[in-house]
Design a protein around this motif. Structure first.
Motif, PDB file in Angstrom:
ATOM      1  N   ARG A  48       0.814  -1.223   0.000  1.00 43.43           N
ATOM      2  CA  ARG A  48       0.000   0.000   0.000  1.00 43.43           C
ATOM      3  C   ARG A  48       0.842   1.265   0.000  1.00 43.43           C
ATOM      4  N   ARG A  49       1.803   1.283  -0.929  1.00 42.49           N
ATOM      5  CA  ARG A  49       2.619   2.487  -1.099  1.00 42.49           C
ATOM      6  C   ARG A  49       2.158   3.220  -2.349  1.00 42.49           C
ATOM      7  N   SER A  50       2.879   4.298  -2.681  1.00 41.52           N
ATOM      8  CA  SER A  50       2.465   5.126  -3.820  1.00 41.52           C
ATOM      9  C   SER A  50       2.749   4.430  -5.152  1.00 41.52           C
ATOM     10  N   SER A  51       2.162   4.976  -6.213  1.00 38.07           N
ATOM     11  CA  SER A  51       2.400   4.427  -7.556  1.00 38.07           C
ATOM     12  C   SER A  51       3.884   4.471  -7.892  1.00 38.07           C
ATOM     13  N   ASN A  52       4.531   5.583  -7.536  1.00 44.40           N
ATOM     14  CA  ASN A  52       5.973   5.724  -7.837  1.00 44.40           C
ATOM     15  C   ASN A  52       6.785   4.633  -7.156  1.00 44.40           C
ATOM     16  N   PHE A  53       6.481   4.428  -5.882  1.00 39.01           N
ATOM     17  CA  PHE A  53       7.211   3.395  -5.135  1.00 39.01           C
ATOM     18  C   PHE A  53       7.005   2.033  -5.788  1.00 39.01           C
ATOM     19  N   ASN A  54       5.742   1.741  -6.114  1.00 39.00           N
ATOM     20  CA  ASN A  54       5.430   0.436  -6.718  1.00 39.00           C
ATOM     21  C   ASN A  54       6.193   0.244  -8.026  1.00 39.00           C
ATOM     22  N   ALA A  55       6.194   1.294  -8.859  1.00 39.90           N
ATOM     23  CA  ALA A  55       6.860   1.188 -10.170  1.00 39.90           C
ATOM     24  C   ALA A  55       8.353   0.917  -9.982  1.00 39.90           C
ATOM     25  N   VAL A  56       8.963   1.675  -9.070  1.00 39.14           N
ATOM     26  CA  VAL A  56      10.408   1.509  -8.850  1.00 39.14           C
ATOM     27  C   VAL A  56      10.697   0.121  -8.264  1.00 39.14           C
ATOM     28  N   ALA A  57       9.891  -0.268  -7.270  1.00 36.43           N
ATOM     29  CA  ALA A  57      10.117  -1.572  -6.626  1.00 36.43           C
ATOM     30  C   ALA A  57       9.974  -2.712  -7.638  1.00 36.43           C
ATOM     31  N   LEU A  58       8.984  -2.601  -8.501  1.00 39.62           N
ATOM     32  CA  LEU A  58       8.750  -3.682  -9.473  1.00 39.62           C
ATOM     33  C   LEU A  58       9.833  -3.724 -10.546  1.00 39.62           C
ATOM     34  N   LEU A  59      10.287  -2.553 -10.951  1.00 40.21           N
ATOM     35  CA  LEU A  59      11.385  -2.542 -11.929  1.00 40.21           C
ATOM     36  C   LEU A  59      12.654  -3.125 -11.311  1.00 40.21           C
ATOM     37  N   PHE A  60      12.811  -2.855 -10.037  1.00 45.81           N
ATOM     38  CA  PHE A  60      13.954  -3.410  -9.308  1.00 45.81           C
ATOM     39  C   PHE A  60      13.859  -4.943  -9.285  1.00 45.81           C
ATOM     40  N   CYS A  61      12.651  -5.444  -9.037  1.00 41.43           N
ATOM     41  CA  CYS A  61      12.439  -6.908  -9.063  1.00 41.43           C
ATOM     42  C   CYS A  61      12.787  -7.456 -10.446  1.00 41.43           C
ATOM     43  N   TRP A  62      12.352  -6.745 -11.469  1.00 45.21           N
ATOM     44  CA  TRP A  62      12.620  -7.180 -12.850  1.00 45.21           C
ATOM     45  C   TRP A  62      14.138  -7.274 -13.083  1.00 45.21           C
ATOM     46  N   LEU A  63      14.832  -6.231 -12.625  1.00 48.75           N
ATOM     47  CA  LEU A  63      16.290  -6.223 -12.797  1.00 48.75           C
ATOM     48  C   LEU A  63      16.941  -7.367 -12.027  1.00 48.75           C
ATOM     49  N   ILE A  64      16.457  -7.584 -10.808  1.00 51.29           N
ATOM     50  CA  ILE A  64      17.050  -8.639  -9.976  1.00 51.29           C
ATOM     51  C   ILE A  64      16.851 -10.012 -10.630  1.00 51.29           C
ATOM     52  N   PHE A  65      15.607 -10.297 -11.013  1.00 46.14           N
ATOM     53  CA  PHE A  65      15.302 -11.636 -11.528  1.00 46.14           C
ATOM     54  C   PHE A  65      15.841 -11.879 -12.936  1.00 46.14           C
ATOM     55  N   LEU A  66      15.913 -10.822 -13.726  1.00 43.39           N
ATOM     56  CA  LEU A  66      16.264 -11.058 -15.130  1.00 43.39           C
ATOM     57  C   LEU A  66      17.676 -10.641 -15.509  1.00 43.39           C
ATOM     58  N   ILE A  67      18.276  -9.782 -14.733  1.00 41.75           N
ATOM     59  CA  ILE A  67      19.636  -9.341 -15.078  1.00 41.75           C
ATOM     60  C   ILE A  67      20.627  -9.756 -13.998  1.00 41.75           C
ATOM     61  N   LEU A  68      20.339  -9.291 -12.777  1.00 38.42           N
ATOM     62  CA  LEU A  68      21.324  -9.441 -11.709  1.00 38.42           C
ATOM     63  C   LEU A  68      21.590 -10.903 -11.337  1.00 38.42           C
ATOM     64  N   ILE A  69      20.544 -11.636 -11.008  1.00 38.24           N
ATOM     65  CA  ILE A  69      20.741 -13.025 -10.568  1.00 38.24           C
ATOM     66  C   ILE A  69      21.379 -13.871 -11.669  1.00 38.24           C
ATOM     67  N   PRO A  70      20.870 -13.818 -12.920  1.00 40.27           N
ATOM     68  CA  PRO A  70      21.530 -14.631 -13.960  1.00 40.27           C
ATOM     69  C   PRO A  70      22.997 -14.240 -14.164  1.00 40.27           C
ATOM     70  N   ALA A  71      23.290 -12.936 -14.085  1.00 34.01           N
ATOM     71  CA  ALA A  71      24.674 -12.495 -14.295  1.00 34.01           C
ATOM     72  C   ALA A  71      25.578 -12.984 -13.169  1.00 34.01           C
ATOM     73  N   VAL A  72      25.098 -12.830 -11.939  1.00 34.85           N
ATOM     74  CA  VAL A  72      25.895 -13.269 -10.779  1.00 34.85           C
ATOM     75  C   VAL A  72      26.098 -14.783 -10.829  1.00 34.85           C
ATOM     76  N   LEU A  73      25.022 -15.484 -11.123  1.00 35.93           N
ATOM     77  CA  LEU A  73      25.090 -16.945 -11.165  1.00 35.93           C
ATOM     78  C   LEU A  73      26.075 -17.410 -12.244  1.00 35.93           C
ATOM     79  N   ASN A  74      25.991 -16.774 -13.385  1.00 31.20           N
ATOM     80  CA  ASN A  74      26.900 -17.128 -14.473  1.00 31.20           C
ATOM     81  C   ASN A  74      28.348 -16.897 -14.054  1.00 31.20           C
ATOM     82  N   ASN A  75      28.557 -15.762 -13.394  1.00 30.77           N
ATOM     83  CA  ASN A  75      29.900 -15.418 -12.927  1.00 30.77           C
ATOM     84  C   ASN A  75      30.408 -16.443 -11.921  1.00 30.77           C
ATOM     85  N   VAL A  76      29.532 -16.805 -10.996  1.00 30.39           N
ATOM     86  CA  VAL A  76      29.919 -17.776  -9.961  1.00 30.39           C
ATOM     87  C   VAL A  76      30.261 -19.124 -10.612  1.00 30.39           C
ATOM     88  N   ILE A  77      29.407 -19.558 -11.531  1.00 31.10           N
ATOM     89  CA  ILE A  77      29.606 -20.869 -12.164  1.00 31.10           C
ATOM     90  C   ILE A  77      30.904 -20.887 -12.966  1.00 31.10           C
TER      91      ILE A  77
END
Lengths: 231, 452
Positions: B232-261
């Motif tokens: 129950r936060r503002s639209s701005n907060f939601n948009a930023v938080a969700l884009l952050f999730c997108w980055l984490i799941f689709l860019i950050l985690i795969p990149a880190v995992l690839n690096n680790v492997i």
């Protein structure tokens, strides 16, 4: 019909409402006057069940709002200062939307008649909401309240920003609603309208109900004097 | 008109809906045509292989008909990993890992990793196939359609009206979300129907699993959005938080995992295998011929009747092919290690993907489409078997100094092979259902907390 018993509300350290006791019988129009921040909207929100009281209770038709919100919700309607509707639906569709939302399944003909009763000309029923004035939105708001067949209608500064003609039309609608047995609880700054439409008035100051009484014996000037002295 | 239809109409009339759905539909159709282009290229190559091999054999047989040993030095035999039409949906690694192996019966290790040159710019940008659209673009649409599902109403003032008018205001939110879900799933299904028509995909279990994976993956994003909305936060907060999730799941985690492997499982074997194989073969030029052939006979005692070449002779095919063979034998350990490392990397990715639905979806798509690593490893293993089978057939003919006409060349048609992915239902479903279940629980707790 409406009862507030030792009702209080605190926002953090700020005491917005202090032990309010209020009784509005059925078929009355209660106008709550007061400056900004006096606690009028907080009182309405507590009756609507949108806020939880810090102390005391609110009752609608003998049912405590916080104990049985479903029942109290079915008895009430709300018309805010600016009736916010869905911009992508026209007036008739908005009415149908909110009517359906409240569990009613009225025919289109009936909904059209409600809009007309609320004073919205038929040519505007299917127009885009962006072309609606504030007064027209208020009328859709009234139609929404009518569609729900609410026994109590809460209004939060409904005439604020309306031109004199729109105000007069709105006042006429309010009187008609009361004549049909509805109870109106209105927060307003408009003293003249309060005298005109209200059967009872209350004056609030800093979260306290300072004055409450019938409007029968008061003129607008007298009420204004009383209001200015009180606040 | 029902409330659902009114909500539907209300959302369909918004710009974001019209723009978002049109965009994904256009991109989807483009991606399907990219997939078709890829499939056409693969099919054309496979079709060409048959013709080319026949021509190649005929030309070389004419040139070296008296010397089978020399002829087989040049002759290449093709094995084709048939590409499933599903590969048009998810190209995966198929554009860098070859689907056709042309091998001689010389040492195999040096030939296994021969591949076409790929434009590095294409590799950098990746393939805009349907799986890319589902994994990367659909979540963005889920975010764009839902980030202000509640906050828009709270900020616009309609939520108060809804709260007063409706007994079940949370059901109202759920219905709103379901309108968006129906539209997105609808577009997804339309894209799959178009893809089936254009790519010639049969409605089989693998295709159904791809559709189910896509739907569960999108449902996972709806669950993330629901959780963020419940804060129950503002639209701005939601948009930023969700884009952050997108980055984490689709860019950050795969990149880190690839690096680790890559760092945890380095593959020096890729280089040493090649060196060992080359040394294994080249050193034999300076080694006693008898010793080389003895080692060869240890591998293949069935050929020991062919005897030993004289040390004085310059080149004898028995000895030459024994040298080639020993190149493979001596690099076998490194080759096995290399394969084990590749498998380990794939295994680790698979394991981690159980916790990361975006990775899981990608890997499932590639597996089902036969464009993943396991498909390539299966193909390499099959190529080894094919190579072994071919040389074992030809060795006696070489060692007996047969002429080219003594071999039935018609039997050497390109061999086609395909591999089926074995993905159990539990493997497919569990990561999604687990993640969605956790998010739904968190959402319910959060709604309860912020409503109290």
């Amino acid at each position: 019909m409406l009862e507030a018993i030792n009702l209080s509300k605190k926002y953090g350290e700020h005491q917005a409402l202090k032990s309010l006791n209020l009784n509005v019988p059925a078929g009355e129009t209660y106008c709550l006057l007061g400056q900004n921040g006096a606690g009028k909207t907080t009182t309405i929100n507590l009756f609507l069940g949108l806020l939880k009281p810090s102390g005391g209770k609110t009752l609608i038709n003998g049912v405590e709002v916080n104990m049985d919100k479903n029942t109290t919700n079915s008895m009430i309607a709300y018309i805010p200062e600016v009736v916010q509707l869905y911009g992508n639906l026209n007036g008739l569709e908005n009415l149908e939307f909110f009517s359906r939302l409240s569990g009613h399944n009225h025919s289109k003909k009936w909904l059209v008649s409600l809009l007309s009763k609320a004073g919205l000309k038929e040519k505007h029923h299917t127009k885009k909401l962006s072309s609606y004035s504030k007064g027209m939105r208020q009328k859709v708001g009234v139609a929404i309240a009518l569609s729900k067949n609410a026994q109590v209608i809460f209004m939060d500064e409904p005439t604020s920003g309306l031109d004199p003609q729109a105000t007069a039309e709105f006042t006429a609608i309010c009187k008609e609603l009361v004549s049909e047995g509805k109870t109106i609880f209105m927060a307003t700054h408009d003293i003249f309208n309060a005298v005109n439409v209200g059967s009872r008035i209350g004056i609030m100051k800093e979260g306290e109900l300072i004055h409450s009484g019938k409007t029968l014996d008061l003129t607008a000037i007298e009420l204004q004097d009383l209001y200015l002295k009180t606040i | 008109m029902s409330l659902y239809l009114l909500m539907f109409r209300q959302f369909v009339r918004t710009r974001i809906c019209q723009l978002g759905l049109s965009m994904v539909l256009v991109l989807g159709i483009i991606s399907i045509f990219i997939g078709k282009q890829f499939l056409d290229k693969q099919r054309a190559t496979a079709a060409q292989v048959a013709e080319t091999q026949q021509e190649h054999i005929k030309r070389n047989v004419d040139l070296h008909k008296d010397d089978l040993g020399l002829l087989l030095y040049y002759l290449k035999f093709a094995v084709v990993n048939d590409v499933s039409p599903l590969a048009g949906l998810s190209i995966g690694q198929k554009d860098i890992n070859p689907s056709v192996q042309n091998v001689t019966i010389l040492a195999l290790e040096g030939q296994k990793y021969d591949a076409d040159l790929v434009n590095p710019a294409t590799l950098l940008f990746g393939n805009l196939d349907l799986s890319f659209l589902i994994v990367y673009v659909f979540p963005l649409l889920v975010i764009a359609f839902n980030y202000n599902l509640l906050s828009e109403e709270e900020e616009g003032g309609t939520w108060k009206m809804v709260s007063v008018m409706s007994v079940h205001r949370w059901r109202h939110l759920f219905t709103k979300m379901s309108v968006r879900a129906v539209l997105l799933f609808g577009v997804l299904i339309i894209l799959f129907i178009i893809a089936a028509g254009i790519l010639g995909i049969e409605y089989n279990l693998a295709f159904s699993k791809i559709i189910l994976t896509s739907m569960l993956y999108i449902a996972f994003w709806f669950a993330i959005v629901a959780f963020i909305i419940s804060l129950r936060r503002s639209s701005n907060f939601n948009a930023v938080a969700l884009l952050f999730c997108w980055l984490i799941f689709l860019i950050l985690i795969p990149a880190v995992l690839n690096n680790v492997i890559v760092n945890k499982y380095p593959m020096p074997e890729a280089f040493t295998t090649m060196i060992k194989q080359r040394d294994g073969y080249h050193e034999k030029w300076d080694t006693n011929k008898r010793e080389t052939v003895e080692k060869f006979y240890k591998q293949y005692p069935q050929f020991s009747s062919y005897g030993f070449p004289s040390e004085a002779s310059k080149l004898q095919w028995l000895w030459y092919y024994a040298m080639q063979n020993l190149g493979d034998v001596e690099s076998k350990e490194e080759s096995a290690l290399l394969e084990a490392k590749v498998l380990k990397r794939d295994d680790v990715s698979q394991t981690w993907s159980m916790l990361v639905p975006s990775l899981h979806a990608q890997l499932i798509f590639n597996s089902l489409a036969g464009t993943g690593m396991e498909n390539y490893l299966d193909f390499l293993n099959y190529t080894e078997q094919f190579h072994e089978k071919t040389r074992l057939y030809l060795y006696p003919k070489i060692f007996s100094y047969n002429k080219a006409e003594g071999v039935d060349w018609d039997r050497f048609k390109p061999e086609h092979v395909s591999f089926e992915a074995h993905i159990t239902w539990s493997h497919l479903l569990l990561p999604f259902i687990g993640a969605i279940f956790l998010l739904v629980c968190a959402t319910l707790i959060s709604f309860r907390y912020f409503n109290s």
